[in-house]
Enzyme design. Structure first.
Site, PDB file in Angstrom:
ATOM      1  N   ARG A 107     -14.020  -7.754   0.072  1.00 20.79           N
ATOM      2  CA  ARG A 107     -13.296  -7.274   1.264  1.00 20.79           C
ATOM      3  C   ARG A 107     -12.714  -5.864   1.048  1.00 20.79           C
ATOM      4  O   ARG A 107     -12.120  -5.569   0.022  1.00 20.79           O
ATOM      5  CB  ARG A 107     -12.166  -8.265   1.570  1.00 20.79           C
ATOM      6  CG  ARG A 107     -11.294  -7.899   2.779  1.00 20.79           C
ATOM      7  CD  ARG A 107     -10.031  -7.210   2.377  1.00 20.79           C
ATOM      8  NE  ARG A 107      -9.139  -6.987   3.522  1.00 20.79           N
ATOM      9  CZ  ARG A 107      -8.114  -6.129   3.516  1.00 20.79           C
ATOM     10  NH1 ARG A 107      -7.847  -5.429   2.445  1.00 20.79           N
ATOM     11  NH2 ARG A 107      -7.352  -5.990   4.578  1.00 20.79           N
TER      12      ARG A 107
ATOM     13  N   GLY B 126     -10.194  -3.078   3.178  1.00 21.32           N
ATOM     14  CA  GLY B 126      -9.311  -2.952   4.337  1.00 21.32           C
ATOM     15  C   GLY B 126      -9.415  -1.583   4.996  1.00 21.32           C
ATOM     16  O   GLY B 126     -10.401  -0.858   4.835  1.00 21.32           O
ATOM     17  N   ASP B 127      -8.368  -1.240   5.717  1.00 19.93           N
ATOM     18  CA  ASP B 127      -8.370   0.014   6.477  1.00 19.93           C
ATOM     19  C   ASP B 127      -8.080   1.248   5.626  1.00 19.93           C
ATOM     20  O   ASP B 127      -8.478   2.359   5.991  1.00 19.93           O
ATOM     21  CB  ASP B 127      -7.296  -0.057   7.573  1.00 19.93           C
ATOM     22  CG  ASP B 127      -5.906  -0.246   6.972  1.00 19.93           C
ATOM     23  OD1 ASP B 127      -5.746  -1.169   6.133  1.00 19.93           O
ATOM     24  OD2 ASP B 127      -4.984   0.515   7.318  1.00 19.93           O
TER      25      ASP B 127
ATOM     26  N   THR C 222      -0.268   1.299   6.807  1.00 20.05           N
ATOM     27  CA  THR C 222      -0.093   0.137   5.935  1.00 20.05           C
ATOM     28  C   THR C 222       0.059  -1.097   6.801  1.00 20.05           C
ATOM     29  O   THR C 222       0.697  -1.047   7.855  1.00 20.05           O
ATOM     30  CB  THR C 222       1.127   0.289   5.022  1.00 20.05           C
ATOM     31  OG1 THR C 222       1.356  -0.970   4.375  1.00 20.05           O
ATOM     32  CG2 THR C 222       2.389   0.685   5.770  1.00 20.05           C
TER      33      THR C 222
ATOM     34  N   GLY D 108      -5.008  -4.835   7.433  1.00 22.22           N
ATOM     35  CA  GLY D 108      -6.078  -3.873   7.615  1.00 22.22           C
ATOM     36  C   GLY D 108      -7.080  -4.250   8.685  1.00 22.22           C
ATOM     37  O   GLY D 108      -7.629  -3.370   9.361  1.00 22.22           O
TER      38      GLY D 108
ATOM     39  N   THR E 125       0.832  -1.208   0.000  1.00 27.71           N
ATOM     40  CA  THR E 125       0.000   0.000   0.000  1.00 27.71           C
ATOM     41  C   THR E 125       0.863   1.253   0.000  1.00 27.71           C
ATOM     42  O   THR E 125       1.967   1.239   0.551  1.00 27.71           O
ATOM     43  CB  THR E 125      -0.868  -0.028   1.273  1.00 27.71           C
ATOM     44  OG1 THR E 125      -1.852  -1.031   1.100  1.00 27.71           O
ATOM     45  CG2 THR E 125      -1.550   1.289   1.558  1.00 27.71           C
TER      46      THR E 125
HETATM   47  N1  ASP Z   1      -3.653  -2.041   4.738  1.00 28.43           N
HETATM   48  C1  ASP Z   1      -3.952  -2.597   3.446  1.00 28.43           C
HETATM   49  C2  ASP Z   1      -5.229  -3.399   3.537  1.00 28.43           C
HETATM   50  O1  ASP Z   1      -5.449  -4.057   4.540  1.00 28.43           O
HETATM   51  C3  ASP Z   1      -2.888  -3.487   2.930  1.00 28.43           C
HETATM   52  C4  ASP Z   1      -1.534  -2.866   2.847  1.00 28.43           C
HETATM   53  O2  ASP Z   1      -1.168  -2.044   3.691  1.00 28.43           O
HETATM   54  O3  ASP Z   1      -0.791  -3.225   1.918  1.00 28.43           O
HETATM   55  O4  ASP Z   1      -5.976  -3.403   2.572  1.00 28.43           O
END
Ligand code: ASP
Length: 306
Positions: free
Chosen positions: A200, A202-203, A223, A226, A172
């Site tokens: 799905r 994520g955060d 990152t 998530g 990310t």
């Molecule tokens: N935080 C991101 C997610 O969970 C993944 C990442 O940081 O690469 O979608």
């Protein structure tokens, strides 16, 4: 007048000198340098933190070395679905998008949601309909695909019993900045996790979880895994501790990453505060990261011991 600071990341994860090839190391550093330069050019000219974080993230979205925009990871069904968010700490306006398949710069669409819609968070086909109305650039789904991400999906599908996020490199991307007027902003963009299912999210696009900015406290971009960042509300929590607990943002960031680790989560954060201080915290072996201030040269690092 404050003086500007820009911090960016290209994901945390299992990167060590042993496992990263010299080509991947060089590609990661070159990508971070280009993104930092794009954002710094805006801040140096007196531009806003919001413009700077968007510009830095757009460079990383176009770079196939990172898991955002082009080079995003594949879902279990073999699609690419991008998520992004942006927040302006001066106004506390925010925009977010999830599940995009054809928008070249997800962060640009998040910015349009913030600036040109009455909403904060749009998803899927509706979000892309809004993108076309606003004239935001569209590309074919194949534009995002790379052979390396396809290989990573095949590897995950071949071991269905492995823990979902074991050994992942969370590629990310994100940026946080404080501009010459002391205003902060944050932006984050991602393809999510390889092999994600069922729509799905994520955060990263969730305001308060992976992205947050508040001139009274800090700007934060996260990152990592998530599902842990969402439950801890990491980005907002760092800002709340800085604002209410009068913690330094460095202490707030370190503590939240410790608490994330106690829950079993892995990842990292980048932070800046309106007074111009900035930095990062992470509990993975490495994190692609870079920082520059009005009076410093670019600092670029990948491994934990740099
Ligand atoms: N935080 C991101 C997610 O969970 C993944 C990442 O940081 O690469 O979608």
């Amino acid at each position: 007048m404050t003086s500007w600071t820009l911090v960016i990341h290209g994901g945390s994860g299992s990167m060590t000198r042993d496992i990263l090839s010299s080509q991947d190391d060089a590609a990661g550093r070159a990508g971070l340098a280009a993104a930092l330069a794009a954002g710094a050019a805006i801040l140096r000219e007196g531009g806003s933190a919001t413009d700077a974080v968007q510009a830095a993230v757009e460079v990383l979205e176009d770079d196939p070395a990172f898991n955002a925009g082009r080079g995003s990871v594949f879902t279990a069904e073999g699609h690419i679905e991008c998520d992004a968010a942006i927040m302006d700490g001066k106004t506390m306006d925010a925009g977010a998008v999830a599940g995009l398949r054809t928008t070249r710069h997800p962060v640009a669409l998040a910015r349009a949601v913030m600036a040109d819609s009455p909403h904060v968070f749009l998803t899927g086909a509706g979000a892309e309909g809004f993108a076309r109305e606003r004239g935001i650039e569209a590309v074919a789904p194949s534009w995002f695909e790379t052979a390396e991400r396809r290989r990573q999906l095949d590897e995950i599908l071949a071991r269905p019993d492995a823990p979902f996020d074991s050994g992942m490199k969370y590629g990310t991307v994100g940026a946080v900045a404080v501009d010459n007027d002391g205003h902060v902003a944050a932006a984050t963009s991602t393809g999510g996790l390889t092999g994600k299912k069922w729509g799905r999210v994520g955060d990263s696009p969730l305001i308060g979880a992976g992205t947050y900015a508040d001139d009274r406290a800090a700007a934060v971009s996260c990152t990592g895994a998530g599902e842990y960042f969402i439950r801890l509300g990491v980005a907002h929590e760092i800002c709340a501790r800085a604002r209410l607990g009068e913690w330094s943002i460095e202490d707030a960031a370190d503590t939240l990453i410790d608490e994330l680790g106690d829950m079993g989560g892995k990842g990292g954060v980048i932070v800046v505060s309106p007074d111009g201080s900035g930095g990062w915290a992470f509990n993975t072996p490495g994190m692609y990261r870079a920082m520059q201030t009005h009076d410093s040269d670019p600092e670029i690092a990948i491994y934990g011991d740099e």
